[in-house]
Scaffold this active site. Structure first.
Site, mmCIF file in Angstrom:
data_model
loop_
_atom_site.group_PDB
_atom_site.id
_atom_site.type_symbol
_atom_site.label_atom_id
_atom_site.label_comp_id
_atom_site.label_asym_id
_atom_site.label_seq_id
_atom_site.Cartn_x
_atom_site.Cartn_y
_atom_site.Cartn_z
ATOM 1 N N ARG A 17 -0.679 10.902 4.006
ATOM 2 C CA ARG A 17 -0.330 10.302 5.393
ATOM 3 C C ARG A 17 -0.338 10.912 6.677
ATOM 4 O O ARG A 17 -1.110 10.828 7.470
ATOM 5 C CB ARG A 17 0.687 9.262 5.469
ATOM 6 N N GLY A 84 -5.745 8.529 -5.397
ATOM 7 C CA GLY A 84 -5.993 7.127 -4.967
ATOM 8 C C GLY A 84 -5.809 7.200 -3.477
ATOM 9 O O GLY A 84 -6.178 6.369 -2.809
ATOM 10 N N GLN A 159 -2.137 0.486 -1.241
ATOM 11 C CA GLN A 159 -3.051 1.673 -0.371
ATOM 12 C C GLN A 159 -4.099 0.983 0.460
ATOM 13 O O GLN A 159 -4.391 1.637 1.273
ATOM 14 C CB GLN A 159 -3.483 2.507 -1.478
ATOM 15 N N SER A 184 4.251 -3.014 -4.270
ATOM 16 C CA SER A 184 4.637 -1.718 -3.742
ATOM 17 C C SER A 184 4.955 -1.567 -2.145
ATOM 18 O O SER A 184 4.515 -0.638 -1.510
ATOM 19 C CB SER A 184 3.443 -0.451 -3.902
ATOM 20 N N ASP A 300 5.891 3.693 -9.924
ATOM 21 C CA ASP A 300 5.616 5.309 -10.131
ATOM 22 C C ASP A 300 6.923 5.754 -11.119
ATOM 23 O O ASP A 300 6.489 6.743 -11.762
ATOM 24 C CB ASP A 300 5.470 5.994 -8.986
ATOM 25 N N ARG A 372 2.109 11.636 -14.664
ATOM 26 C CA ARG A 372 3.387 11.105 -14.688
ATOM 27 C C ARG A 372 3.846 10.749 -16.133
ATOM 28 O O ARG A 372 5.065 10.621 -16.707
ATOM 29 C CB ARG A 372 3.650 9.631 -14.050
ATOM 30 N N LYS A 398 -1.321 17.258 -10.562
ATOM 31 C CA LYS A 398 -1.787 16.529 -9.517
ATOM 32 C C LYS A 398 -0.729 16.457 -8.578
ATOM 33 O O LYS A 398 -0.995 16.146 -7.321
ATOM 34 C CB LYS A 398 -1.903 15.038 -10.243
HETATM 35 O O1 LIG Z 1 0.648 4.675 -0.709
HETATM 36 C C1 LIG Z 1 1.095 5.743 -1.583
HETATM 37 O O2 LIG Z 1 1.181 6.829 -1.190
HETATM 38 C C2 LIG Z 1 1.119 5.357 -2.756
HETATM 39 C C3 LIG Z 1 1.267 3.968 -3.139
HETATM 40 C C4 LIG Z 1 1.640 3.392 -4.668
HETATM 41 O O3 LIG Z 1 0.204 2.981 -5.188
HETATM 42 P P1 LIG Z 1 0.077 1.258 -5.141
HETATM 43 O O4 LIG Z 1 0.428 0.833 -4.133
HETATM 44 O O5 LIG Z 1 -1.293 1.475 -5.718
HETATM 45 O O6 LIG Z 1 1.176 0.812 -6.329
HETATM 46 C C5 LIG Z 1 2.156 4.611 -5.363
HETATM 47 O O7 LIG Z 1 1.771 4.309 -6.905
HETATM 48 C C6 LIG Z 1 1.207 5.933 -5.309
HETATM 49 O O8 LIG Z 1 1.492 6.939 -6.049
HETATM 50 C C7 LIG Z 1 1.359 6.388 -3.924
HETATM 51 C C1 LIG Z 2 -0.581 6.155 -8.677
HETATM 52 C C2 LIG Z 2 -0.338 7.573 -8.304
HETATM 53 O O1 LIG Z 2 -1.205 8.174 -7.658
HETATM 54 P P1 LIG Z 2 -2.463 7.775 -6.540
HETATM 55 O O2 LIG Z 2 -2.560 6.068 -6.481
HETATM 56 O O3 LIG Z 2 -2.060 8.444 -5.380
HETATM 57 O O4 LIG Z 2 -3.674 8.463 -7.116
HETATM 58 C C3 LIG Z 2 0.691 8.231 -8.741
HETATM 59 O O5 LIG Z 2 0.908 9.580 -8.265
HETATM 60 O O6 LIG Z 2 1.426 7.937 -9.710
#
Ligand SMILES: O=C(O)C1=C[C@@H](OP(=O)(O)O)[C@@H](O)[C@H](O)C1
Ligand SMILES: C=C(OP(=O)(O)O)C(=O)O
Length: 428
Positions: A17, A84, A159, A184, A300, A372, A398
């Site tokens: 971020r 992600g 996200q 989340s 997570d 994980r 990762k």
């Molecule tokens: O916004 C973020 O930094 C994250 C949000 C979460 O994902 P979701 O919103 O898809 O659950 C988490 O699982 C990921 O590791 C990081």
């Molecule tokens: C879901 C995860 O990662 P991201 O969605 O950021 O790829 C994680 O780190 O468990």
């Protein structure tokens, strides 16, 4: 007695971020103690490709990011790797800029859903086209965004909403945005908090939505907290070994929801102290089961609990985690398959899993390239030495390339869970 203070690297979510907001900002931001791992190195390379200039301090003690003060100017190719956060945060930002952007990622990221984000972007005027299902690769023909009002289906991931929110101040009219069926949630609070630190004006609304005013971001300094999701493995290891682990920098002020994992360990009988400067977990060496816990907001960390649950004195049910099927792997399926291979009885539902206590038999854990899964089952391996090996111990990179070394440093009986055949290949 080994030194009980864990050296946990920075938060992936805060680092990525801060990289994005610093790129959008005017001036030079300093990110102190950023995470250096596959996900953040990829994110850094992506923002450099979009015009940010990033310089590392000695030993990566900090990254200085000279921002572009606006949306990016294309053409540019943006490689999101396995991240992600990159796949969901960068498209809205790109759409606020000008020119053509091609965003793509690894095979693992390409199968993770992007459709709700693309839908929302199209509805606020973006010109974009994507692969089947609206997923990566994504081409954006950017000409700035007007913004306005939009809802984004957030039942699969938060996200999308974080990505739209961070881009919102760069939209001509700002944005009123609502995350429908939001999972989340703590990650949205983290997003709002960091946006405010970079000078954005963003407010919660009574209806659960948010309003971000049009404006600009201003460079700032961000001290990145240790990663609370990563810390969960070390706290769980303390719980099952009866040792004590302290993580300085994870405190009552933490921006990370995943620190709440320690409350689950508390429920399982560990002694937990979240203080003003650090968090400490001291295990009793025994794990209390016989409870159901909703881990939907901290998903997570559900595998951390699931992997040690067979050691408890009664079954443990984890619910609210349907969206964990859409991460690096289908995490419910991965947990069930690996526990079953260890001889553990489980019951699987669409958004839940129950794990029964029982003896373990030797197994080779299939990590599914999911950091994980590897880290969670390493904790089980610590508690029951010699029982399991990992087929891909390196996938921890990762988020924590030094994971096995830190486990070995803190827990003298930790054996890197690599089979004898793999050792000869210098797996680590
Ligand atoms: O916004 C973020 O930094 C994250 C949000 C979460 O994902 P979701 O919103 O898809 O659950 C988490 O699982 C990921 O590791 C990081
Ligand atoms: C879901 C995860 O990662 P991201 O969605 O950021 O790829 C994680 O780190 O468990």
């Amino acid at each position: 007695m080994p030194e009980p203070t864990a050296r946990i690297p920075g938060s992936k979510s805060l680092t990525n971020r801060a990289l994005l907001l610093a790129t959008a900002a005017t001036g030079v931001s300093r990110l102190r103690a950023p995470l250096v791992s596959d996900d953040t190195v990829a994110f850094r390379a992506a923002v450099e490709g979009l015009g940010a200039q990033v310089e590392s301090g000695p030993l990566d003690a900090y990254w200085d990011v000279a921002g572009i003060g606006q949306g990016p100017v294309g053409p540019a190719r943006v490689w999101c790797a396995d991240a992600g956060t990159a796949g969901r945060f960068l498209p809205p930002f790109a759409a606020t800029g000008h020119g053509t952007f091609l965003l793509d990622g690894s095979a693992q990221l390409r199968v993770r859903p992007q459709g709700p984000l693309l839908d929302a972007l199209l509805r606020i005027g973006a010109k974009a086209s994507a692969g089947p299902g609206g997923d990566l690769p994504l081409v954006i023909e950017a000409g700035g965004l007007d913004g306005g009002e939009v809802a984004v289906n957030s039942s699969m991931s938060s996200q999308y909403l974080s990505g739209l929110l961070m881009a919102a101040p760069l939209m001509r009219r700002g944005l009123v945005v609502r995350g429908a069926r939001l999972v989340s949630r703590p990650y949205i609070d983290m997003t709002l908090s960091l946006m405010s630190r970079f000078g954005a004006r963003v407010h919660g609304r009574g209806d659960g939505g948010f309003m971000a005013e049009p404006g600009s971001y201003t460079a700032t300094d961000v001290a990145v907290e240790p990663d609370a999701s990563t810390a969960s493995y070390f706290f769980a290891a303390a719980a099952v070994t009866g040792q004590s682990v302290t993580v300085p920098g994870l405190s009552t002020d933490s921006l990370q929801g995943d620190l709440r994992f320690v409350e689950v360990l508390d429920q399982a009988g560990a002694h937990v102290n979240v203080g003003r400067a650090a968090t400490t977990v001291t295990g009793s060496g025994e794990l209390r089961g016989g409870f159901t816990v909703d881990m939907g907001e901290i998903s997570d960390t559900f595998m951390t609990l699931a992997a040690i649950a067979p050691l408890a004195d009664a079954p443990i049910t984890i619910r609210g985690i349907g969206h964990a099927r859409l991460k690096e792997s289908d995490r419910i399926a991965a947990v069930v398959a690996n526990l079953t291979a260890c001889g553990v009885r489980t019951q699987e539902g669409a958004d839940r899993v129950t794990i029964h206590p029982g003896p373990l038999r030797p197994a080779r854990i299939s990590c599914r390239r999911d950091h994980r899964i590897a880290m969670a089952f390493s904790v089980l391996g610590l508690a029951v030495p010699g029982v399991m090996t990992l087929d891909d111990p390196r996938c921890v990179a990762k988020t924590f390339p030094g994971f096995h070394n830190e486990m070995r440093r803190l827990f003298t009986r930790y054996e890197v869970p690599v089979g004898a055949a793999d050792m000869t290949k210098e797996h680590l």
